[in-house]
Design an enzyme around this catalytic site. Structure first.
Site, PDB file in Angstrom:
ATOM      1  N   THR A 243       1.436   3.792   1.826  1.00 55.76           N
ATOM      2  CA  THR A 243       2.115   4.229   3.050  1.00 55.76           C
ATOM      3  C   THR A 243       3.171   3.232   3.521  1.00 55.76           C
ATOM      4  O   THR A 243       3.932   3.529   4.444  1.00 55.76           O
ATOM      5  CB  THR A 243       1.102   4.401   4.202  1.00 55.76           C
ATOM      6  OG1 THR A 243       0.354   3.181   4.308  1.00 55.76           O
ATOM      7  CG2 THR A 243       0.168   5.560   3.946  1.00 55.76           C
ATOM      8  N   LYS A 244       3.239   2.063   2.928  1.00 53.94           N
ATOM      9  CA  LYS A 244       4.182   1.032   3.381  1.00 53.94           C
ATOM     10  C   LYS A 244       5.563   1.268   2.750  1.00 53.94           C
ATOM     11  O   LYS A 244       5.693   2.083   1.839  1.00 53.94           O
ATOM     12  CB  LYS A 244       3.640  -0.359   3.051  1.00 53.94           C
ATOM     13  CG  LYS A 244       2.208  -0.589   3.577  1.00 53.94           C
ATOM     14  CD  LYS A 244       2.142  -0.716   5.106  1.00 53.94           C
ATOM     15  CE  LYS A 244       0.771  -0.471   5.713  1.00 53.94           C
ATOM     16  NZ  LYS A 244      -0.272  -1.436   5.430  1.00 53.94           N
ATOM     17  N   SER A 245       6.583   0.534   3.184  1.00 58.89           N
ATOM     18  CA  SER A 245       7.945   0.926   2.798  1.00 58.89           C
ATOM     19  C   SER A 245       8.275   0.574   1.352  1.00 58.89           C
ATOM     20  O   SER A 245       9.191   1.146   0.772  1.00 58.89           O
ATOM     21  CB  SER A 245       8.989   0.364   3.760  1.00 58.89           C
ATOM     22  OG  SER A 245       8.952  -1.031   3.765  1.00 58.89           O
TER      23      SER A 245
ATOM     24  N   TYR B 292       0.850  -1.187   0.000  1.00 65.44           N
ATOM     25  CA  TYR B 292       0.000   0.000   0.000  1.00 65.44           C
ATOM     26  C   TYR B 292       0.900   1.256   0.000  1.00 65.44           C
ATOM     27  O   TYR B 292       2.045   1.180   0.446  1.00 65.44           O
ATOM     28  CB  TYR B 292      -0.891  -0.051   1.255  1.00 65.44           C
ATOM     29  CG  TYR B 292      -1.930   1.013   1.295  1.00 65.44           C
ATOM     30  CD1 TYR B 292      -3.019   0.978   0.434  1.00 65.44           C
ATOM     31  CD2 TYR B 292      -1.830   2.081   2.188  1.00 65.44           C
ATOM     32  CE1 TYR B 292      -3.973   1.982   0.449  1.00 65.44           C
ATOM     33  CE2 TYR B 292      -2.777   3.088   2.213  1.00 65.44           C
ATOM     34  CZ  TYR B 292      -3.842   3.037   1.331  1.00 65.44           C
ATOM     35  OH  TYR B 292      -4.780   4.028   1.346  1.00 65.44           O
TER      36      TYR B 292
END
Ligand SMILES: *Cc1c(COP(=O)(O)O)cnc(C)c1O
Length: 396
Positions: A197-199, A195
């Protein structure tokens, strides 16, 4: 000194031109070029770029194979589907997580039983998991909260003792390790998220690991309607290749278009983690005097993925509430997140399972006090200084 009416106080005027977006992704030239190349290739669906992404992530994680899917939510649903649990089975999970963790259990026709979290680490409380095991329990679904590895040895041992499946929601934990071994490789299944917002991000996407290679093959099929061969391998075959449907699967495969966005981010994982570590240490140093509980130091022999810098408002040292902190930071153009309002407190979960769940003092305490600061690798030193300045003002 405390500003009782922040709206009237000149110090409270926002000084940033642009809001600092919480969880902003970092997309470079290599990502852009790969996406264009994919568009020009004429192949957007699951194909060679997905296969390459799977190979590279499996290598990064030290797993024999990986299945790319279109979200971590899908990965969780597929993992539970592959367990073929009888309806009404119980799956124990943490209430301190994103709702998708618990939804996956509901969608599998099972009942989520919430265990409390440890208010210091925010990870699932293993002693409470043990207390909640019943004859109907079939699995434990744990989350590596904020990227901090949960107690995988204790959870795995407990699962083995009671013949339960151990599933890891590693949505926060791509870089996390225990004894050098990656989180997501300890359980029967490991689920990751891409997603925004993930790294690593593919806009929407995820990855699923299974300990058993036969299960990996089934997951691949389940993610593609339960079909025996995908379009790319049929396209590649000599002559026309038929597929067969061997079970009713899901529509969960990742596309090459999405994989193109993620492929080159794999090379940047470590560099971006290092950058977040620099920001993390700065927050730790510069926020130390404020009435906050800062993240607990990582356990020995583990690597924290440093996904979320979660602070808890220490209400024994300030009368400013968490929601006031959020509102004031927003006014100062600093984006924040709340990870999380405890799942068992949301209306549907209250209505449906509230009586059985009862109260979870740790998760409820955290739920009322927690907020997360921006921690993207793309943040500048000035951005971090703005966060610290704003938070000092808000809590002064
Ligand atoms: C982001 C997240 C998910 C869901 O991931 P998607 O890829 O958005 O479906 C699940 N669990 C946790 C803990 C998450 O943070």
């Amino acid at each position: 000194m405390s500003a009782r009416h922040p709206d009237d106080d000149a110090r409270w005027r926002p000084w940033r031109d642009r809001p600092l977006v919480f969880g902003a992704p970092t997309i470079g030239a290599a990502e852009r070029d790969e996406v264009i190349a994919c568009l020009e290739s004429g192949w957007l669906g699951p194909g060679p770029r997905v296969a390459e992404l799977e190979r590279r992530f499996a290598a990064y994680l030290g797993a024999p194979a990986a299945v790319a899917v279109n979200s971590c939510s899908a990965a969780l649903q597929l993992a539970l589907a592959a367990l073929d649990l009888p309806p009404g089975s119980e799956v124990i999970t943490t209430s301190m997580t994103f709702c998708a963790t618990a939804h996956a259990i509901v969608h599998a026709g099972c009942e989520p039983l919430f265990a409390d979290c440890d208010p210091r680490t925010l990870n699932i409380d293993v002693a409470d998991v043990r207390r909640k095991i019943t004859p109907r329990t079939r699995a434990i679904l744990a989350v590596h909260f904020a990227g901090r590895p949960c107690d995988v040895a204790a959870l795995d041992a407990l699962a083995r003792e009671h013949e339960l499946a151990f599933i890891e929601d590693a949505a926060h934990a791509l870089e996390a390790t225990v004894g050098g071994q990656h989180c997501g490789t300890f359980g029967a299944f490991g689920c990751f998220s891409f997603y925004p917002t993930k790294s690593v991000t593919t806009a929407d996407g995820g990855l699923l690991l299974a300990r058993d290679p036969h299960v990996t093959e089934r997951l691949r099929r389940l993610a593609l309607h339960g079909m025996t061969a995908d379009a790319w391998s049929r396209h590649d075959a000599d002559g026309f290749a038929h597929y067969e449907v061997v079970e009713p699967g899901f529509k969960s495969a990742l596309t090459d278009f999405a994989a193109a966005l993620g492929l080159h981010q794999i090379d940047a994982i470590d560099e971006r983690w290092q950058r977040r570590r620099t920001l993390w240490r700065r927050y730790e140093e510069e926020l130390a005097g404020l009435p906050l509980h800062l993240p607990a130091p990582p356990d020995r022999n583990t690597r924290h993925a440093l996904h979320l810098f979660t602070c808890l408002v220490d209400d024994t040292r300030t009368s400013v509430t968490r929601d006031e902190v959020l509102a004031r930071l927003h006014r100062l153009r600093i984006g924040t997140g709340v990870h999380y309002r405890a799942v068992h407190l949301h209306p549907w979960y209250q209505r449906t399972y509230g009586r059985r769940t009862g109260s979870l003092p740790g998760a409820e305490w955290v739920s009322a006090r927690t907020f997360s600061l921006p921690l993207s690798a793309g943040m500048t030193d000035d951005d971090a200084a703005d966060v610290v300045r704003a938070l000092r003002l808000v809590l002064s």
